[in-house]
Design an enzyme around this catalytic site. Structure first.
Site, short mmCIF file in Angstrom:
data_model
loop_
_atom_site.label_atom_id
_atom_site.label_comp_id
_atom_site.label_asym_id
_atom_site.label_seq_id
_atom_site.Cartn_x
_atom_site.Cartn_y
_atom_site.Cartn_z
N ASP A 113 0.77 -1.25 0.10
CA ASP A 113 0.30 -0.06 0.05
C ASP A 113 0.77 1.19 -0.01
O ASP A 113 1.82 1.41 0.71
CB ASP A 113 -0.90 -0.05 1.43
CG ASP A 113 -2.21 0.55 0.92
OD1 ASP A 113 -2.24 1.75 0.48
OD2 ASP A 113 -3.33 -0.07 1.38
N ASP A 221 -3.03 4.86 -2.35
CA ASP A 221 -3.92 5.30 -1.61
C ASP A 221 -4.41 6.89 -2.28
O ASP A 221 -3.52 7.59 -2.26
CB ASP A 221 -3.34 5.58 -0.05
CG ASP A 221 -4.29 6.09 0.85
OD1 ASP A 221 -5.11 5.01 1.16
OD2 ASP A 221 -4.18 7.18 1.53
N GLU A 279 -6.44 4.52 -5.81
CA GLU A 279 -7.85 4.47 -5.12
C GLU A 279 -8.31 5.85 -5.58
O GLU A 279 -7.46 6.84 -5.41
CB GLU A 279 -7.70 4.37 -3.60
CG GLU A 279 -8.91 4.38 -2.91
CD GLU A 279 -8.78 4.89 -1.30
OE1 GLU A 279 -9.73 4.79 -0.54
OE2 GLU A 279 -7.57 5.66 -1.02
N HIS A 355 -11.12 -2.41 3.79
CA HIS A 355 -11.03 -2.05 5.20
C HIS A 355 -11.78 -0.68 5.34
O HIS A 355 -11.68 -0.42 6.50
CB HIS A 355 -9.68 -2.02 5.50
CG HIS A 355 -9.03 -0.56 4.54
ND1 HIS A 355 -8.72 -0.84 3.40
CD2 HIS A 355 -8.35 0.57 5.04
CE1 HIS A 355 -8.06 0.15 3.05
NE2 HIS A 355 -8.01 1.09 4.06
N ASP A 356 -12.26 -0.10 4.54
CA ASP A 356 -13.12 1.41 4.51
C ASP A 356 -14.60 1.23 4.41
O ASP A 356 -15.18 2.20 4.64
CB ASP A 356 -12.58 2.30 3.69
CG ASP A 356 -11.11 2.60 3.72
OD1 ASP A 356 -10.69 2.65 4.91
OD2 ASP A 356 -10.62 3.10 2.69
#
Ligand code: NOJ
Length: 601
Positions: A113, A221, A279, A355-356
């Site tokens: 990440d 990210d 993302e 995870h969000d």
């Protein structure tokens, strides 16, 4: 209805455009909650290594690990204090080297990440930057003087809201140097100033560091936030009862984004064979999306588009809102993005969890004991038959649920949930109705839903950590019935039914066997108007399939197969020993949450 093949040119992805990263199944590990091996109640890198055979057996090719770098964990590692070291709570660099070695042994790959829109406030760059206005790193971050209102009160430079705490400003006051710095997510996550070439070069070095160590790519990210409109103007007032406003028009896909991405590609990525996924929240503009993922454009391989995971947000408002939706909304999104990539040579990522986001079985289907497994298998059938790179989030493969509604707000650990709940307490103190609403929204939307420890077994703490340890986050109460071991031990719980895990394993295998259709084939949605059923056809020169998904808890007589004739139903989420008795043309009787995949003529 005429067959789609007759009315338009076939849009299969030609074989010279086939790539390993298009066919790959990527599994996301959220390391704190994956597997703890040293009994401190917090997952670790050796825990990932321990589960590699489980992942390989499921059909995983690539493992994406959420941040494990050195971090004070203000935002669970998305606040990085050192890009080139591992947080001791996760292990050491040697543990990562060993993980890479073991991954490669199994012919899999590791994706890290990359969080470079911001750092931690504890990163050496920021410590230097905030030390004085004269620091050589001052302009590595975004510093601005205060504004003053009519009463002489100090105010931030503009009205942008913090993304993980909408009641607050996106700017943080620095007492020592008497200026504000931009911190879009939380005050602990200062935004880097990408206008500065030295920042960009430092980021390029971070990429090289990991690529040279053996990683095969990056999940980037909020990568579309790195270029900000330099006027830093006020955002339009959209949310009346909030002092600060969504500022995304000023920082999502900003003016220099494509230049910065092309530079990364040219200087670093083009020299390696990588998987890159950006993302990209807030963006819906098709040209903007294609500029990033269009094969010709040399930016990123693919993005995470937010359309499906924003489906239940009130448009224009913040994320912690509830908005009704039905199958038409989902079909519109799927149809638009599937067609866009085929027609304009881009590439999709297929995901509905991470995870969000809350757990998909709770969010898009019915997670009651009666229907949870049907819902989980339906969502598997949907995802494994869509075009794009497939992403599975830890626990999705066993149909893990949201946290139970009975949990107290104190069980929620995530900074975003904590800030949201505080906002409601401050704004509506004493208003019971609003407090109940806040609890309801948290249970439905909170990121904590996806962050409870993975349920491996029916043993204490679901086998996530040792029996006498205290997991950093409470284990979901349902672990005795919902856990990986139960599903592995009993892949065929009753004749004609597969466990959710076994269904995923078979689905991923079938997707790979038929990649000409499911990964690279053409797409046509059937019946955009139906409020309950999502259905589409996928085909290649060799084969054609239809996927039919009843997104409702009711029986539906669905008559939109048109002139499609099913040769054979090949998968379903109800008793498969009886699947042959389903209609093969005309009207299809669907049971609640029923999902079917058929080979068509
Ligand atoms: C997106 C990440 O997925 C999320 O967890 C994080 O809070 C923000 N970016 C900020 O890094």
């Amino acid at each position: 209805m005429s067959s789609p093949q007759q009315k338009k040119k076939h849009l299969y992805v030609s074989t010279d455009k086939h790539r390993w990263w298009k066919e790959a199944v990527v599994y996301q590990v959220y390391p704190a909650s994956f597997k703890d091996t040293n009994g401190d109640g917090w997952g670790d890198v050796p825990g990932i290594t321990e589960k590699l055979d489980y992942l390989k057996d499921l059909g995983v090719d690539v493992i994406w690990v959420s941040p494990i770098y050195k971090s004070p964990q203000a935002d669970m590692g998305y606040d990085i204090a050192d890009y080139e070291d591992i947080d001791p709570s996760y292990g050491t660099l040697q543990d990562v080297d060993n993980l890479i070695k073991e991954i490669k042994k199994r012919d899999m790959k590791l994706v890290m990440d990359l969080v470079v829109n911001h750092t931690s406030e504890e990163h050496a760059w920021f410590l230097d930057s905030r030390s004085s206005k004269e620091s050589s790193k001052r302009d590595w971050y975004i510093w601005k003087p205060a504004k003053y209102d009519a009463d002489g009160n100090r105010q931030p430079p503009n009205n942008w809201a913090q993304i993980l705490g909408e009641a607050n400003s996106a700017w943080t006051w620095d007492e020592k140097t008497q200026e504000y710095y931009l911190s879009l997510f939380t005050p602990e996550q200062p935004d880097l100033n990408w206008e500065n070439p030295a920042v960009r070069e430092a980021v390029h070095d971070v990429l090289r560091f990991w690529l040279d160590r053996g990683v095969s790519g990056f999940r980037m990210d909020v990568i579309n936030l790195i270029s900000k409109v330099q006027s830093f103007g006020d955002a339009e007032i959209k949310v009346e009862d909030n002092k600060y406003q969504p500022g995304d028009k000023f920082y999502a896909n900003g003016p220099r984004l494509h230049e910065f991405l092309k530079e990364i590609n040219r200087k670093v990525l083009s020299k390696y064979d990588t998987l890159t996924v950006g993302e990209m929240p807030f963006v819906r503009d098709e040209d903007e999306i294609i500029r990033v993922v269009g094969a010709e454009n040399e930016e990123l391989n693919m993005i995470f588009a937010f359309d499906i995971v924003d489906i239940d947000n009130v448009p224009g408002d913040f994320k912690y809102t509830l908005h009704p939706w039905d199958a038409r909304d989902l079909k519109e999104i799927i149809n638009r993005l599937q067609r866009l990539m085929l027609e304009r040579d881009g590439w999709n990522s297929i995901f509905i969890e991470n995870h969000d986001q809350p757990r998909s079985v709770s969010r898009y289907t019915d997670d009651s004991d009666e229907f949870r497994e049907y819902g989980a298998r339906l969502l598997c059938l949907m995802q494994t038959t869509l075009a794009g790179t497939m992403y599975v989030y830890q626990g999705e493969e066993i149909g893990m649920r949201n946290v139970p509604p009975s949990w107290e707000p104190s069980e929620y650990k995530d900074i975003e949930s904590v800030n949201f709940f505080k906002k409601y307490q401050d704004m509506y103190s004493g208003n019971e109705e609003k407090q109940a609403l806040a609890r309801k929204i948290m249970q439905k939307k909170s990121r904590d839903n996806a962050r409870t420890p993975v349920q491996w077994t029916a043993e204490p703490h679901a086998g996530f950590t040792s029996a006498n340890a205290k997991p950093w986050m409470r284990v979901n109460d349902d672990y005795k019935t919902v856990n990986a071991k139960a599903q592995l031990d009993n892949a065929n719980p009753s004749p004609g039914y597969l466990s959710v895990h076994a269904f995923w394993k078979r689905g991923l295998e079938y997707r790979k066997e038929n990649k000409d259709v499911f990964v690279y084939g053409d797409f046509e949605v059937l019946d955009l108007e139906d409020k309950k059923v999502v259905a589409y056809k996928r085909w290649s020169e060799k084969n054609a399939f239809v996927t039919v998904l009843n997104f409702s808890g009711e029986n539906v007589a669905w008559d939109k197969l048109g002139d499609l004739k099913v040769k054979k139903w090949v998968a379903g989420n109800y008793d498969e020993t009886e699947i042959d008795s389903k209609a093969k043309s005309g009207t299809l009787d669907l049971r609640p949450w029923e999902a079917l995949l058929g080979l068509v003529e």
